[in-house]
Design an enzyme around this catalytic site. Structure first.
Site, PDB file in Angstrom:
ATOM      1  N   GLY A 188     -17.633  -6.791  -7.836  1.00  0.00           N
ATOM      2  CA  GLY A 188     -16.377  -6.171  -8.618  1.00  0.00           C
ATOM      3  C   GLY A 188     -15.156  -6.114  -7.819  1.00  0.00           C
ATOM      4  N   LYS A 206       4.162  -6.904  -3.938  1.00  0.00           N
ATOM      5  CA  LYS A 206       4.161  -6.030  -3.015  1.00  0.00           C
ATOM      6  C   LYS A 206       5.110  -6.133  -1.916  1.00  0.00           C
ATOM      7  CE  LYS A 206      -0.666  -4.769  -4.270  1.00  0.00           C
ATOM      8  NZ  LYS A 206      -2.045  -4.705  -3.914  1.00  0.00           N
TER       9      LYS A 206
END
Length: 429
Positions: A188, A206
């Site tokens: 995940g 970012k």
């Protein structure tokens, strides 16, 4: 304490949004005490209204996000839907109808942060986005508030947990890229389509945000040099280990030595095992900030996930609500320096180049001559081979990226060079 609640509209109720709603409910008393007034979830805009959302009153759920932000009684809009549109329009509409905004939308802030700040200023509202950069790790607030009196020269770090997990697995187990990606997907850590992460788009957004705040200069996503990590191999890790290094995908934002320009880049790099970033494992993030007065600061923690990101969102929500009560706004955009963003060719660093060459006398001399002709000084050379084939690994001293690019182009033209197996920058020394 004021008894009339501050009303919050939530745009998006996925992994992050659902956590924000849950924390607002379970920590309602603490939030009220910290803010000085209760906060009330006044509406939740979603795409699938029939989905069961535990702990959220179905009466609050709507598919009409525009109507929600136009209500006029909303104090703060929390935007966690992501993407460019409709998020951009919803945020500017919220400002126009009296609401401040908390966002986790890195792509939008990196692309249109200046316009959004201008809209917030026009209407006297706040725009906060701590959660857009590194999950629960406080970075934006320290940069624009705690270090407001200092001069930041460099921001260097790991800002994407998926890529760090993959590279850490390759380093610790010897796995190839695809094998490590498959493990990250199964656990995940990676999306079904991991392109945004592994090709560096997420980290580049970012980096643009961090560079803009750190250097008081508008840095857009298009200004950030981006190189993904899909070409990193087990052989690169083996070579890195021989140098006492490992490999990380880094976001690097730097002010030029003369202070007259800045650069922002994202790419894989070798860093010494002695560097603190080398020990950032699994899906964690860590960022170094280097400034004149404070020196080196390191920020470390979980950089993604529902709960960590929700923590950053709630931190911004508390700050914005406090501002609302006080009739003030917090720090907005600071772009007064207006420094030019230099191209990647101006960046100076060290390089690790792996060449496949013919195993015969004179090859090393030919290669060394090409480096010298382009003004790139060689630090170390390692050669191995048999049966007419050889591998030549060259590590340079510091040189510009443009000079290194010219060197590699010339090397490819040598008859004795069969191929350039890999080029890796060396940072953190």
């Amino acid at each position: 304490m004021r008894t009339r609640p501050l009303k919050v509209a939530l745009l998006g109720c996925g992994v992050v949004g659902s956590k924000v709603a849950r924390i607002m409910t379970t920590h309602a008393a603490d939030l009220a005490a910290r803010i000085g007034a209760p906060v009330e979830l006044a509406g939740v805009a979603v795409r699938r209204p029939d989905k069961v959302r535990e702990g959220i009153d179905p009466a609050l759920v709507t598919t009409d996000a525009t109507a929600l932000v136009k209500r006029g009684d909303i104090d703060v809009v929390v935007e966690v839907i992501g993407g460019i549109e409709p998020a951009r329009t919803l945020i500017t509409t919220a400002f126009a109808h009296g609401a401040s905004v908390v966002s986790a939308n890195k792509a939008l802030i990196a692309q249109d942060g200046a316009a959004l700040h201008a809209a917030a200023d026009e209407h006297g509202k706040d725009l906060y986005y701590e959660a857009a950069v590194a999950g629960a790790i406080p970075l934006i607030r320290p940069l624009r508030e705690s270090l407001a009196g200092d001069k930041v020269n460099r921001v260097l770090g790991i800002v994407n947990g998926t890529t760090n997990f993959i590279l850490d697995a390759m380093d610790s187990t010897g796995a190839g890229y695809q094998e490590a990606l498959d493990e990250a997907t199964a656990l995940g850590y990676a999306e079904a389509d991991p392109t945004a992460d592994v090709e560096g788009f997420d980290a580049a957004a970012k980096a643009a945000i961090l560079a803009g705040i750190a250097f008081h200069t508008r840095v857009r996503l298009d200004d950030v040099y981006r190189e993904g990590m899909t070409e990193v191999t087990a052989a690169d890790f083996a070579s890195a280990k021989e140098m006492g290094c490992t490999i990380k995908l880094l976001a690097i934002c730097e002010r030029a030595a003369d202070g007259g320009s800045v650069t922002a880049r994202v790419h894989p790099a070798m860093i010494p095992l002695s560097h603190p970033l080398a020990n950032v494992r699994e899906a964690y993030n860590a960022v170094f900030v280097e400034s004149d007065a404070a020196g080196q600061l390191m920020f470390y923690g979980p950089g993604a996930g529902g709960s960590p990101t929700a923590s950053a969102v709630l931190g911004d929500l508390v700050a914005v609500c406090r501002n609302r009560l006080g009739g003030a706004t917090g720090p907005g955009e600071s772009a007064y320096a207006a420094l030019p963003v230099s191209p990647m060719g101006d960046v100076v660093t060290r390089y690790h180049i792996s060449l496949d060459v013919a195993d015969k006398p004179g090859v090393l001399a030919q290669v060394a001559t090409v480096f010298a002709e382009h003004g790139v000084s060689i630090d170390t050379v390692r050669q191995s081979g048999k049966d007419g084939e050889a591998s030549l690994v060259v590590v340079t001293h510091r040189a510009s990226d443009a000079a290194l690019g010219g060197t590699v182009e010339a090397l490819r033209k040598l008859d004795t060079v069969r191929g350039v197996a890999s080029i890796m920058r060396v940072e953190g020394e």
